[in-house]
Design an enzyme around this catalytic site. Structure first.
Site, PDB file in Angstrom:
ATOM      1  N   CYS A 115       9.621  86.685-123.775  1.00 18.69           N
ATOM      2  CA  CYS A 115      10.273  86.227-122.682  1.00 18.69           C
ATOM      3  C   CYS A 115      12.092  86.161-122.420  1.00 18.69           C
ATOM      4  O   CYS A 115      12.047  86.122-120.847  1.00 18.69           O
ATOM      5  CB  CYS A 115       9.707  85.137-122.671  1.00 18.69           C
ATOM      6  SG  CYS A 115       8.128  84.214-123.344  1.00 18.69           S
ATOM      7  N   HIS A 255      14.559  81.031-118.690  1.00 15.44           N
ATOM      8  CA  HIS A 255      12.905  81.129-118.945  1.00 15.44           C
ATOM      9  C   HIS A 255      12.291  79.189-118.603  1.00 15.44           C
ATOM     10  O   HIS A 255      12.690  79.015-119.427  1.00 15.44           O
ATOM     11  CB  HIS A 255      12.890  81.197-119.993  1.00 15.44           C
ATOM     12  CG  HIS A 255      11.438  82.000-120.597  1.00 15.44           C
ATOM     13  ND1 HIS A 255      10.121  82.322-119.914  1.00 15.44           N
ATOM     14  CD2 HIS A 255      10.119  81.367-121.418  1.00 15.44           C
ATOM     15  CE1 HIS A 255       9.699  82.492-120.346  1.00 15.44           C
ATOM     16  NE2 HIS A 255       9.462  82.024-121.541  1.00 15.44           N
ATOM     17  N   ASN A 285       3.951  80.256-117.254  1.00 16.67           N
ATOM     18  CA  ASN A 285       4.728  80.233-118.185  1.00 16.67           C
ATOM     19  C   ASN A 285       4.323  82.294-117.869  1.00 16.67           C
ATOM     20  O   ASN A 285       3.786  83.033-118.333  1.00 16.67           O
ATOM     21  CB  ASN A 285       4.900  80.537-119.421  1.00 16.67           C
ATOM     22  CG  ASN A 285       5.608  81.740-120.654  1.00 16.67           C
ATOM     23  OD1 ASN A 285       6.641  82.600-120.099  1.00 16.67           O
ATOM     24  ND2 ASN A 285       5.996  81.088-121.366  1.00 16.67           N
TER      25      ASN A 285
HETATM   26  O1  UT7 Z   1       7.639  81.919-123.537  1.00 20.87           O
HETATM   27  C1  UT7 Z   1       7.652  80.933-124.732  1.00 20.87           C
HETATM   28  C2  UT7 Z   1       7.856  80.764-125.662  1.00 20.87           C
HETATM   29  N1  UT7 Z   1       6.287  80.136-125.907  1.00 20.87           N
HETATM   30  C3  UT7 Z   1       7.813  78.384-125.803  1.00 20.87           C
HETATM   31  O2  UT7 Z   1       8.418  78.245-125.993  1.00 20.87           O
HETATM   32  C4  UT7 Z   1       6.194  77.664-125.596  1.00 20.87           C
HETATM   33  C5  UT7 Z   1       6.869  75.896-126.536  1.00 20.87           C
HETATM   34  N2  UT7 Z   1       5.317  75.267-126.537  1.00 20.87           N
HETATM   35  C6  UT7 Z   1       4.960  74.556-125.783  1.00 20.87           C
HETATM   36  O3  UT7 Z   1       4.798  74.545-124.481  1.00 20.87           O
HETATM   37  C7  UT7 Z   1       4.232  73.192-126.256  1.00 20.87           C
HETATM   38  O4  UT7 Z   1       4.209  73.371-127.712  1.00 20.87           O
HETATM   39  C8  UT7 Z   1       2.953  73.220-125.971  1.00 20.87           C
HETATM   40  C9  UT7 Z   1       2.760  73.729-124.654  1.00 20.87           C
HETATM   41  C10 UT7 Z   1       2.222  74.486-125.982  1.00 20.87           C
HETATM   42  C11 UT7 Z   1       1.985  72.514-126.384  1.00 20.87           C
HETATM   43  O5  UT7 Z   1       2.349  71.043-126.586  1.00 20.87           O
HETATM   44  P1  UT7 Z   1       2.742  69.910-127.340  1.00 20.87           P
HETATM   45  O6  UT7 Z   1       3.350  68.633-126.625  1.00 20.87           O
HETATM   46  O7  UT7 Z   1       3.827  70.762-128.344  1.00 20.87           O
HETATM   47  O8  UT7 Z   1       1.173  69.803-127.973  1.00 20.87           O
HETATM   48  P2  UT7 Z   1       0.444  70.182-129.303  1.00 20.87           P
HETATM   49  O9  UT7 Z   1       0.103  71.289-129.195  1.00 20.87           O
HETATM   50  O10 UT7 Z   1       1.334  68.760-130.677  1.00 20.87           O
HETATM   51  O11 UT7 Z   1      -0.768  68.965-129.732  1.00 20.87           O
HETATM   52  C12 UT7 Z   1      -0.950  68.281-129.131  1.00 20.87           C
HETATM   53  C13 UT7 Z   1      -2.525  67.870-128.659  1.00 20.87           C
HETATM   54  C14 UT7 Z   1      -3.982  68.252-130.119  1.00 20.87           C
HETATM   55  O12 UT7 Z   1      -4.716  67.341-129.916  1.00 20.87           O
HETATM   56  P3  UT7 Z   1      -4.506  66.596-131.158  1.00 20.87           P
HETATM   57  O13 UT7 Z   1      -4.742  67.626-132.447  1.00 20.87           O
HETATM   58  O14 UT7 Z   1      -3.217  65.744-131.204  1.00 20.87           O
HETATM   59  O15 UT7 Z   1      -5.457  65.786-130.959  1.00 20.87           O
HETATM   60  C15 UT7 Z   1      -3.579  69.511-128.774  1.00 20.87           C
HETATM   61  O16 UT7 Z   1      -4.951  69.788-129.497  1.00 20.87           O
HETATM   62  O17 UT7 Z   1      -2.798  68.275-127.686  1.00 20.87           O
HETATM   63  C16 UT7 Z   1      -4.086  69.092-128.156  1.00 20.87           C
HETATM   64  N3  UT7 Z   1      -3.954  69.834-126.898  1.00 20.87           N
HETATM   65  C17 UT7 Z   1      -4.440  70.199-125.370  1.00 20.87           C
HETATM   66  N4  UT7 Z   1      -5.130  68.904-125.382  1.00 20.87           N
HETATM   67  C18 UT7 Z   1      -6.099  69.313-123.662  1.00 20.87           C
HETATM   68  C19 UT7 Z   1      -3.225  71.301-126.889  1.00 20.87           C
HETATM   69  N5  UT7 Z   1      -3.362  71.966-125.515  1.00 20.87           N
HETATM   70  C20 UT7 Z   1      -4.392  71.118-125.022  1.00 20.87           C
HETATM   71  C21 UT7 Z   1      -4.862  71.237-123.021  1.00 20.87           C
HETATM   72  N6  UT7 Z   1      -5.890  70.273-122.815  1.00 20.87           N
HETATM   73  N7  UT7 Z   1      -4.496  72.491-122.974  1.00 20.87           N
END
Ligand code: UT7
Length: 328
Positions: A115, A255, A285
């Site tokens: 990115c 970004h 993204n």
């Molecule tokens: O481009 C440069 C590099 N990229 C980044 O810097 C991305 C950085 N990270 C992020 O943007 C976020 O961490 C994400 C959008 C990827 C994830 O968001 P989050 O708030 O950190 O969610 P999480 O990974 O902590 O997951 C929370 C919950 C989990 O469920 P449990 O374990 O709490 O039951 C996930 O399984 O949300 C669940 N989950 C989803 N639920 C519905 C993860 N993805 C999804 C989804 N739909 N698409």
């Protein structure tokens, strides 16, 4: 030697026509529009058709940038194409773009910095122009990320979209143009966002493909924190080097990884949200393409006036990050 300044002379962008909405994703994986919107800010993203490839969008974005710069493709002597989704392994996408544009005088290559690739390219083009090795550089960020997304992995497949952005960089009067540029990486965090298959280490075979080794894997939570810290830190560094503060910034184009990352960086920098550009709702993204697409959208919408200070900051797999300050 007299010190030239380099500046952005023209911008352009291009998208595939296909659109993948959150409602479409609800039918593919266990997710919801509500989760995607609140956790990322994304409502839809562009998705290339199976017969489309990265350089096609790069060439369309480049043609716009070249026309707006008022130069001829034959004037370009450097092509830097930032991409992690090249048309093919060899030759570089930069060379394929060069042939299509007829920019036969140029040295062409790809930059693999995820990115941050576009800001890596701007930083290198700036150094080459100020060093007298280039007169007109074409810097591109172009991706078809949806080809490398695992549509059974809800934690990544909702994030990424396709597109390309480009900028022509050339000499400008002193006091304008790129005032400061810094690029960084830290390979110790290589396992935060990666695709293990397809190279000499992970190999490629029917088994690696069946396992989905070529798809992006991401530790989103950990990346989130490093992204916020790195983008805020490098923004402060480049502003300091330019002798400016956030109060001087008219437009901040970060970004576009996640609206919550953008908000957290703006908050750390104490930048008014009205100065912060966001298009993540529409495009998701798009990795290296997100900043040049955002820049071109701002330019064509009349949001950038001569003399305005623009701050750009990025973060991506590698991990890589960068910051650039421009006086338009
Ligand atoms: O481009 C440069 C590099 N990229 C980044 O810097 C991305 C950085 N990270 C992020 O943007 C976020 O961490 C994400 C959008 C990827 C994830 O968001 P989050 O708030 O950190 O969610 P999480 O990974 O902590 O997951 C929370 C919950 C989990 O469920 P449990 O374990 O709490 O039951 C996930 O399984 O949300 C669940 N989950 C989803 N639920 C519905 C993860 N993805 C999804 C989804 N739909 N698409």
């Amino acid at each position: 030697m007299s010190k030239l300044n380099s500046g952005i002379l023209g911008t352009g962008h291009s998208f595939p026509e296909g659109i993948l909405t959150n409602a479409d994703l609800e039918r593919i994986v266990d997710t919801s529009d509500e989760w995607i919107t609140t956790r990322t800010g994304i409502k839809q993203r562009r998705k290339a058709a199976p017969d489309e490839y990265t350089s096609q969008f790069a060439v369309r974005a480049s043609r716009q940038a070249i026309a707006r710069a008022g130069i001829d493709p034959a004037d370009i002597d450097l092509i830097l194409c930032a991409t992690v989704t090249p048309d093919q392994i060899l030759p570089s996408t930069g060379c394929l773009i060069q042939a299509e544009l007829g920019a036969h005088k140029a040295a062409a290559m790809d930059i693999v910095a995820a990115c941050s690739g576009f800001l890596y390219g701007l930083s290198l083009a700036d150094a080459m122009i100020r060093g007298g090795q280039s007169e007109y550089a074409l810097v591109i960020g172009a991706e078809i990320l949806t080809r490398y997304v695992d549509y059974t992995d809800r934690s990544t497949c909702v994030l990424f979209g396709d597109g390309a952005g480009a900028a022509v960089v050339g000499a400008v009067e002193s006091g304008r143009g790129i005032l400061a540029a810094k690029i960084r990486s830290d390979g110790r965090y290589q396992d935060q966002l990666y695709a293990p298959g397809g190279g000499t280490k992970g190999g490629f075979s029917a088994e690696t493909i069946a396992r989905g080794d070529h798809f992006f894997k991401m530790k989103g939570n950990e990346l989130f924190k490093i992204a916020v810290r790195s983008m805020a830190d490098i923004s402060r560094e480049v502003l300091l080097e330019a002798g400016l503060t956030t109060e001087d910034v008219k437009l901040f184009i970060p970004h576009q990884a996640n609206q919550r990352i953008t908000d957290a960086v703006a908050n750390k920098l104490n930048v008014d949200t009205s100065m912060v550009y966001s298009n993540i709702a529409m495009h998701g993204n798009t990795s290296s393409a997100s900043i040049p697409i955002g820049l071109d959208e701002c330019v064509t919408a009349g949001r950038v006036q001569k003399g305005d200070v623009i701050l750009m900051a990025s973060f991506g797999g590698g991990v890589t990050w960068g910051g650039v300050v421009v006086r338009w």
